[in-house]
Design an enzyme around this catalytic site. Structure first.
Site: not given
Ligand code: GLN
Ligand code: ZN
Length: 744
Positions: A16, A108, A421-423, A595, A655, A684, A716
């Site tokens: 919500e 992060k 990079i792929g996509s 990460e 990157e 980005h 990326c």
């Protein structure tokens, strides 16, 4: 035996808060309506926790975006450039930027997938309690009390706040945010006095930074801060909560020497806390809030383990309370919504709501003579997978010299080879085709046709652009982990298992619950179709073992290293199938390698060893002539440069555009002698880089890497970009590669 939790999801069982916030941003609702939704979410959390029978209930765990940003606002550390704005506009400007102002940095939160807004502090930052008695923790405390619920306001501790902050860019070299400790502590002191005046019995200071390696100055600051807060004549009792790992015996001794009444310790992520407790005297007069229910993972607690932890603790502390290991922010809200889950898997799970019930039940069980909680079900093993892994051991590829010769002969690629990079951009049309298929609104054929059409268009575009190594564009993938999770046995997806990642953004990590196996090839059809359309090599795309684990909820009944090997085995089989279908270049993405790096130095080596081993196992079945690529993206490569080299991928793309290729000399230093593709432009942003700036980047890179090992690619994947800018940027990239190629 009392029970509590350190925090609760704030997004609502059906996200919500996300929808209300996004409506507010879009101008569809006003601030009043957003505030009303927020108040109703807060109220229902407090009521639910009370009704569940929890003894003490946290407040100030709500946030419109992030609790660290809330703290920045509360202590009035708002950077000057946002000060012309007010209220929610100012708040969201810091979080997301405006047309004129960039946002504060976001990063992060420890080793989780939650992101916080980084405070930016200057030598002359002077903290003060903004809003006085209307400060957020006060307001939430009073709001709950109006509902008849006594709560414990949760605050980001002063040490954690300052150690997560960064100095403003123009700060003097010797300035560190920790220099501001005394001023921050005085601001908290004022808040505590006001909370006491309002009747608050307890506050909670979150100090997860104690799970990191701290130096003498930081430990000193810890003692200084809590001695001061502890000595206040009028204040609520203090729970100093640590989590995400074990604290050192030294930190614990320092805390024990202060007047703080209770210490929260994470016995899930930090089993070492038991030893710390045993060796730190001085807890005898304190309460230990024992984090025994995992706040970061979705498994039910193991009663036997809780019991033994509890028994040990009773020998050292005055009182022991049961709690979640950290805030429940990191798990989904309610398992009861997951009606489609396999009952055998479901029986092993607990989401936030169930974890609260578990705590209450565990406490009752510990009190009773005759415990009722059923033992955890045993996870069935797949003997086949286990036998194959044992037989494989540490399979290795041939020497790089052998591989490179075979690849050169087979692929015949130019120097400064260009690739992506792929996509490729995920247009609204592609997303719709996927959604329609998933919802059963279109049949399999129509879906396959739509995806094939997109693949054909992406191949044609890449040929026109003149790229050397093509990709199929990943239109069929909603997410690089979920796509594989859905096709592997041993993984389950949820319908409503959303977890806040940052702001209004939520993710739904799949659940890796059992031994993994691959019933059939996962990517071969799409990749082979793409290859059938072009004589140029098409690069297959897989997600690596560490990234699969990092972005999933992973079984905790065996070491992660072992689970990683099972993922690796499935990938190894996929690589074999891709090769058989004529694919000669395969990329295994590991964007999450950094990460999962443990918070403490002492644990990092073991992690990196198994992470590298899993990657090598995944790629070990590839022929010498098959070129294995990997990809990583984050700016801080510092700690993991030599493990990147150890992966021994034939080509690594990273990157690099924003950090200006800084990493290249370091890679060479650790003996990296394979192909490298330092991203030559930042994906980005929608900005189209000029050919000249890409040439500069390439010439820069050539100082550290010879032309036959240098690859040319963006930072990326392109999935978040639009087609017009992608096309323009790639055209400039290819032009730059050609120009530079002609001069080497
Ligand atoms: N192959 C993926 C893509 O291009 C890699 C994504 C990532 O690095 N996070 O989207
Ligand atoms: Zn990436």
């Amino acid at each position: 035996m009392r029970t509590t939790i350190l925090g609760y999801p704030r997004i609502g069982a059906h996200r919500e808060l996300k929808f209300a916030t996004e409506d507010f941003w879009a101008g569809k609702i006003g601030a009043d309506e957003l505030e009303a939704t927020a108040a109703s979410l807060r109220g229902s959390v407090w009521t639910e926790l009370r009704d569940a029978g929890l003894d003490t209930i946290p407040s100030n765990t709500f946030s419109f975006y992030d609790q660290v940003l809330d703290t920045t606002v509360m202590v009035d550390a708002v950077p000057g450039r946002y000060r012309s704005l007010a209220g929610l506009d100012r708040y969201f400007a810091m979080a997301r930027g405006t047309a004129e102002l960039p946002p504060l940095e976001m990063t992060k939160w420890f080793d989780t997938n939650y992101h916080y807004i980084v405070p930016e502090l200057a030598l002359d930052t002077r903290f003060q309690l903004a809003g006085g008695s209307a400060a957020k923790p006060m307001a939430e405390y009073l709001e709950a009390r109006k509902l008849g619920i006594e709560t414990r306001p949760v605050l980001v501790g002063p040490l954690t706040y300052l150690l997560l902050a960064k100095p403003t860019p123009n700060s003097p070299e010797e300035f560190t945010p920790l220099d501001l400790l005394d001023s921050l502590v005085e601001t908290y002191a004022e808040l505590l006095e006001r909370l006491a005046g309002a009747g608050a019995q307890w506050v909670q200071f979150d100090e997860p930074v104690l799970a990191r390696d701290l130096g003498a100055r930081e430990i000193d600051a810890l003692g200084r801060a809590y001695r001061r807060l502890g000595s206040l004549p009028s204040r609520p009792k203090i729970l100093l909560a640590t989590y995400f790992g074990a604290v050192t015996a030294e930190s614990l001794r320092v805390i024990a020497s202060t007047e703080v009444e209770a210490i929260g310790l994470d016995f899930v992520a930090g089993p070492g806390n038991l030893d710390a407790v045993a060796s730190a005297s001085g807890l005898a007069r304190k309460t230990v809030v024992a984090g025994v229910v995992d706040g970061r993972n979705v498994w039910r607690a193991d009663l036997a383990r809780v019991k033994s932890t509890y028994a040990v603790l009773l020998g050292f502390a005055d009182k022991v309370e049961l709690s979640s290991s950290c805030s429940l922010l990191h798990v989904p809200v309610d398992l009861d919504s997951e009606t489609a889950l396999d009952p055998a898997v479901r029986a092993r799970l607990a989401f936030a709501r169930q974890k609260v019930a578990e705590l209450v039940g565990l406490a009752a069980d510990l009190r009773s003579e005759d415990p009722s909680a059923a033992p955890l079900p045993v996870v069935p093993a797949d003997p086949d997978v286990r036998a194959r892994l044992e037989a494989l051991g540490d399979a290795q590829r041939a020497d790089r010299a052998v591989r490179f010769a075979a690849q050169r002969a087979k692929l015949g690629l130019p120097e400064l080879a260009t690739t992506t990079i792929g996509s490729f951009p995920q247009t609204a049309q592609i997303r719709k085709a996927r959604a329609d298929h998933k919802a059963g609104r279109t049949d399999e054929n129509a879906y396959v046709e739509a995806m094939r059409a997109e693949i054909a268009r992406v191949i044609k575009l890449q040929e026109e652009l003149g790229l050397d190594v093509l990709v199929h564009g990943e239109p069929e993938r909603n997410d690089m982990v979920q796509y594989f999770a859905e096709q592997l046995d041993g993984y389950a997806a949820t319908d409503y298992g959303w977890v806040q990642s940052y702001g209004s953004r939520c993710v739904r990590p799949p659940i890796l619950h059992g031994d993994l196996s691959r019933p059939k090839p996962m990517t071969v059809e799409w990749t082979a179709y793409a290859q059938s359309l072009t004589p140029k090599p098409v690069k297959g795309m897989l997600t690596g073992p560490v990234t699969m684990l990092a972005w999933s909820f992973v079984r905790d009944d065996q070491p992660l290293a072992q689970t990683a090997r099972q993922v690796a085995l499935a990938l190894r089989d996929e690589i074999t199938d891709l090769e058989a279908a004529g694919i000669g270049i395969i990329q295994v993405d590991e964007p999450a390698l950094r990460e999962l790096l443990p918070l403490r130095k002492a644990d990092q080596e073991v992690y990196l060893a198994w992470a590298v081993r899993a990657f090598r196992l995944a790629t070990s079945g590839a022929a010498d002539s098959t070129q294995i690529h990997t990809h990583m993206c984050y700016s801080e490569f510092g700690e993991i440069i030599s493990p990147i080299a150890d992966l021994d991928a034939d080509v690594t793309s990273v990157e690099a555009a924003r950090s200006h290729m800084e990493l290249l000399p370091y890679l060479t230093e650790v003996g990296y002698a394979n192909g490298i593709g330092p991203g030559v432009y930042d994906i980005h942003s929608p900005r189209v880089p000029t050919a000249e700036e890409i040439e500069d980047n390439l010439r820069n890179a050539l100082q550290a890497v010879p032309a036959d090992r240098l690859w040319v690619n963006p930072d990326c994947g392109l999935k978040t970009r639009g087609y017009p800018e992608t096309q323009a940027a790639l055209a400039n990239m290819v032009a730059a590669a050609r120009t530079v190629r002609a001069t080497v």
